[in-house]
Structures are given as structure tokens and as C-alpha cells.
Motif scaffolding. Sequence first.
Motif, PDB file in Angstrom:
ATOM      1  N   GLU A 174       0.896  -0.694   0.048  1.00 35.72           N
ATOM      2  CA  GLU A 174      -0.249   0.292  -0.040  1.00 35.72           C
ATOM      3  C   GLU A 174       0.601   1.264  -0.429  1.00 35.72           C
ATOM      4  OE1 GLU A 174      -2.474   1.845   3.385  1.00 35.72           O
ATOM      5  OE2 GLU A 174      -4.187  -0.124   2.311  1.00 35.72           O
ATOM      6  N   ALA A 175       0.924   1.728  -1.098  1.00 33.48           N
ATOM      7  CA  ALA A 175       1.794   2.873  -0.584  1.00 33.48           C
ATOM      8  C   ALA A 175       1.780   4.146  -0.087  1.00 33.48           C
ATOM      9  CB  ALA A 175       0.940   4.265  -2.638  1.00 33.48           C
ATOM     10  N   VAL A 340      -1.727  14.317  -2.822  1.00 31.64           N
ATOM     11  CA  VAL A 340      -0.464  13.799  -2.612  1.00 31.64           C
ATOM     12  C   VAL A 340      -0.892  12.390  -2.337  1.00 31.64           C
ATOM     13  CG1 VAL A 340       0.360  13.886  -0.024  1.00 31.64           C
ATOM     14  CG2 VAL A 340       0.182  15.594  -0.949  1.00 31.64           C
ATOM     15  N   GLN A 341      -2.029  11.927  -2.915  1.00 36.52           N
ATOM     16  CA  GLN A 341      -2.273   9.847  -2.853  1.00 36.52           C
ATOM     17  C   GLN A 341      -1.309   9.557  -4.341  1.00 36.52           C
ATOM     18  OE1 GLN A 341      -3.241   8.599  -0.690  1.00 36.52           O
ATOM     19  NE2 GLN A 341      -2.796   6.564  -1.812  1.00 36.52           N
ATOM     20  N   TYR A 344       2.111   9.568  -3.978  1.00 35.07           N
ATOM     21  CA  TYR A 344       2.648   8.426  -3.135  1.00 35.07           C
ATOM     22  C   TYR A 344       2.581   7.337  -4.783  1.00 35.07           C
ATOM     23  CZ  TYR A 344       2.677  10.398   1.714  1.00 35.07           C
ATOM     24  OH  TYR A 344       2.938  10.915   2.696  1.00 35.07           O
ATOM     25  N   GLU A 345       1.203   7.301  -5.354  1.00 36.17           N
ATOM     26  CA  GLU A 345       1.262   5.982  -6.051  1.00 36.17           C
ATOM     27  C   GLU A 345       2.018   5.864  -6.808  1.00 36.17           C
ATOM     28  OE1 GLU A 345      -3.440   6.479  -7.225  1.00 36.17           O
ATOM     29  OE2 GLU A 345      -3.365   5.466  -4.638  1.00 36.17           O
ATOM     30  N   ASP A 346       2.418   7.137  -7.728  1.00 39.72           N
ATOM     31  CA  ASP A 346       3.382   7.756  -8.557  1.00 39.72           C
ATOM     32  C   ASP A 346       4.318   7.219  -7.964  1.00 39.72           C
ATOM     33  OD1 ASP A 346       1.297   8.374 -10.352  1.00 39.72           O
ATOM     34  OD2 ASP A 346       1.669  10.092 -10.651  1.00 39.72           O
ATOM     35  N   ALA A 347       4.995   7.562  -7.255  1.00 34.95           N
ATOM     36  CA  ALA A 347       6.359   7.006  -6.622  1.00 34.95           C
ATOM     37  C   ALA A 347       6.159   5.288  -6.520  1.00 34.95           C
ATOM     38  CB  ALA A 347       6.604   7.555  -5.386  1.00 34.95           C
ATOM     39  N   MET A 348       5.386   5.189  -6.225  1.00 34.72           N
ATOM     40  CA  MET A 348       5.137   3.801  -5.333  1.00 34.72           C
ATOM     41  C   MET A 348       5.497   2.948  -6.479  1.00 34.72           C
ATOM     42  SD  MET A 348       5.266   1.570  -3.167  1.00 34.72           S
ATOM     43  CE  MET A 348       4.994  -0.360  -3.022  1.00 34.72           C
ATOM     44  N   THR A 349       4.422   2.732  -8.242  1.00 30.03           N
ATOM     45  CA  THR A 349       4.700   2.515  -9.354  1.00 30.03           C
ATOM     46  C   THR A 349       5.629   2.501  -9.361  1.00 30.03           C
ATOM     47  OG1 THR A 349       2.488   3.071  -9.733  1.00 30.03           O
ATOM     48  CG2 THR A 349       4.152   2.644 -11.435  1.00 30.03           C
TER      49      THR A 349
END
Length: 354
Positions: A174-175, A340-341, A344-349
Amino acid sequence: MKRSRRNFLKDIGLAGIGISFTGALGACSHRGGRTLNLYTWDTYIGKHTLPDFEKAAGAHVNISLFANNDELFAKLRDGNPGYDVIVPSNDFVERLHQIGALADIDHAKVPNLANIDPRFLNPPFDPGRKVSVPYTWIVTGIGYRKSKVDGVPDSWKWVLDSDRYKGRIGLLAEASELFEIGTKYLGLPANTADPATIARVQAMLLKQKPNIATFHDDNGQDLLLGGDIDLVIEYNGDIAQVMREDKDLAFVVPKEGGILASDGLCIPKGAPNPDLAHAFINFVLDAHNGAHIAETIRYPTPNKAALALMPPDYRDSPVIFPPADALAKCEYSRYKGLQVQAAYEDAMTRVRAG
């Protein structure tokens, strides 16, 4: 032996309950009578809770499972596909409420709210408990196998910034929570929206990735129990569950502090059976039913009436109820907005693809 979702549900006596592992509805519909569609986490209900509710309410329960809050949010983002009760974490209660996906809870239909510890009745993510009812509270830390780890992994460094246990580490998929933990390790407030901080955590995770065995979806405890990994970022209740099966397992809240969460029972807008949903929530908040759930899932309960019925091995467990000095360094995750969410999700990808 590893525990699958199906094995767990069979073990706790849900063989006769409608079960969906994809979150789809309809395949397990009940002919004649009312059906409650429950969408929740794996291993997160009492052994007899659903059969007991079916008997008491004269209804059927169809239970569907999600792996993480992101999956839950995706199901509800564009409308309710037919769920009556869902179990999001606190920051996702905020997200779902902001997009108008949650119905108000009618407190008059949930008299067992009187059993809840007052500390949990007016949280910042849902003042006055308008759209959620407290189910559990949670602390994220590190689960580990004592015989394979040299000492107590009392810092996030052990899993985020070290090659000492290369190939034996599991991180959350979970990011938002993983990046909040990375921010805590850097000595910064977890709920930051600073792009530079998100970039720092991304760089750290990319550097650490060769040492990571897996990014897990709510099954880190099973991987630890099965011997696939030796250290894992997980929730205290999940590790408490498997510690009953394997005395070589342990849990610690790192010295930098962990992430606090509170999972709530919510009724999504458009629920087919809102009265039955209120009845189920009230049933779960009963003292004896709440104690039965807590005994099974081993998460900290906010139900003071249920807690009074629990045995010492639950009430006095430092895994289920970490020490006050450790909790003082923990922070509740807050929803920080779409921008911001998405960051996070782009960074996690990028981390997953790197």
C-alpha cells in the motif's frame, strides 16, 4: 503450512457463508430472504460471528475480501456495486466521505455504541462518528522470526535501509502507508505533503529494492509463518494471530514510531439493505460478540465492554497493546488529498517497476 484465505475461512467455520475472493457480488446470492453483503479484510471476523448473525437476523451473509484499502477505494470510487457494510481504515474513511461514498450512521439504530471507549468516538478523521463505527485500532511495526534475526529489529532501518537480510524482507504494497513509514524513518512527520520528502523515500526504496523479497498485500504474516521471509512490515494483530501458531515469531514497534490506524464499519451510499447493515453493526458491537471477534483476530478492540471480558493473554499482550512509550511516537495516517495520494502512488509504481 501456509494459510490461504480459503483455508482460514474454512477453519473458522464459514464454509456455509457466501464467499467471494474477487469482491464481485451475485455469485453467492441467497435465494429467498435478505442478504447482507460484507466487504472486508482477510482473517478479520470471529469464528462464529457471521453464522450467529445469520441466525439472529434471519438473513444470509455474503462476504467478499479485499487485499488493501486501495482495492476497496477502487471498488467504491465510481459508485456502490452492492455492498451493505465495508471496513476501511481511517484515512480511507476520509477519502470515501469526501467523494460522497458513505451514508450517515443512524446512531439510534446502533445502541451498542455505548460499549465503545469514549476515546474512539470523536476522531479527527470522522468527528462525531458520522459515517463510521470503530471496529479495531491498529499499529504498524515489524514482524520477525527470532531464530533468523540477530537481535530485535527496533528500527525501520532493518527493512528499509540495510542489505543485512537480503531476500528475506517483506514490505507493504500500500503506497501511502509505506511512504509514511519511510518518512518516519527519516525523522519527519508521517503526514507530509512535501514532494522532496516523497522523492527521498522513493530513492531509498529503489536502493533497497534488490534486498526485498516481496511487496505484500495483507498476507505478510502468512509469508513469515511459512518461512518465505524473516522480517516484514505488518500490523500488530496479524502478527499476534500467527504468534499463536509459532512461538518463534515476534513483533516490535520501531524506535522511530509506527503508523496508527483505526478500521471502521461503514455503510456505503446505495447499500441495498441499510437496516440490515445497521443491525449487523450493532450486533458486532455487542460485548460478547466483540470479545469473540477480538479473541479470533487478535487486534486491539476499542470496545470497552468486550475488553472487560477478554483473558489476560489478550489484555496484557505487548503485541496487541504496545507500550505507551512506543505508542507515543506513532502517528495516525491522514488523507492528504488527491494530489499527494497520486504522488505516493506514482512513486510506488516507479519503485515496483525499478
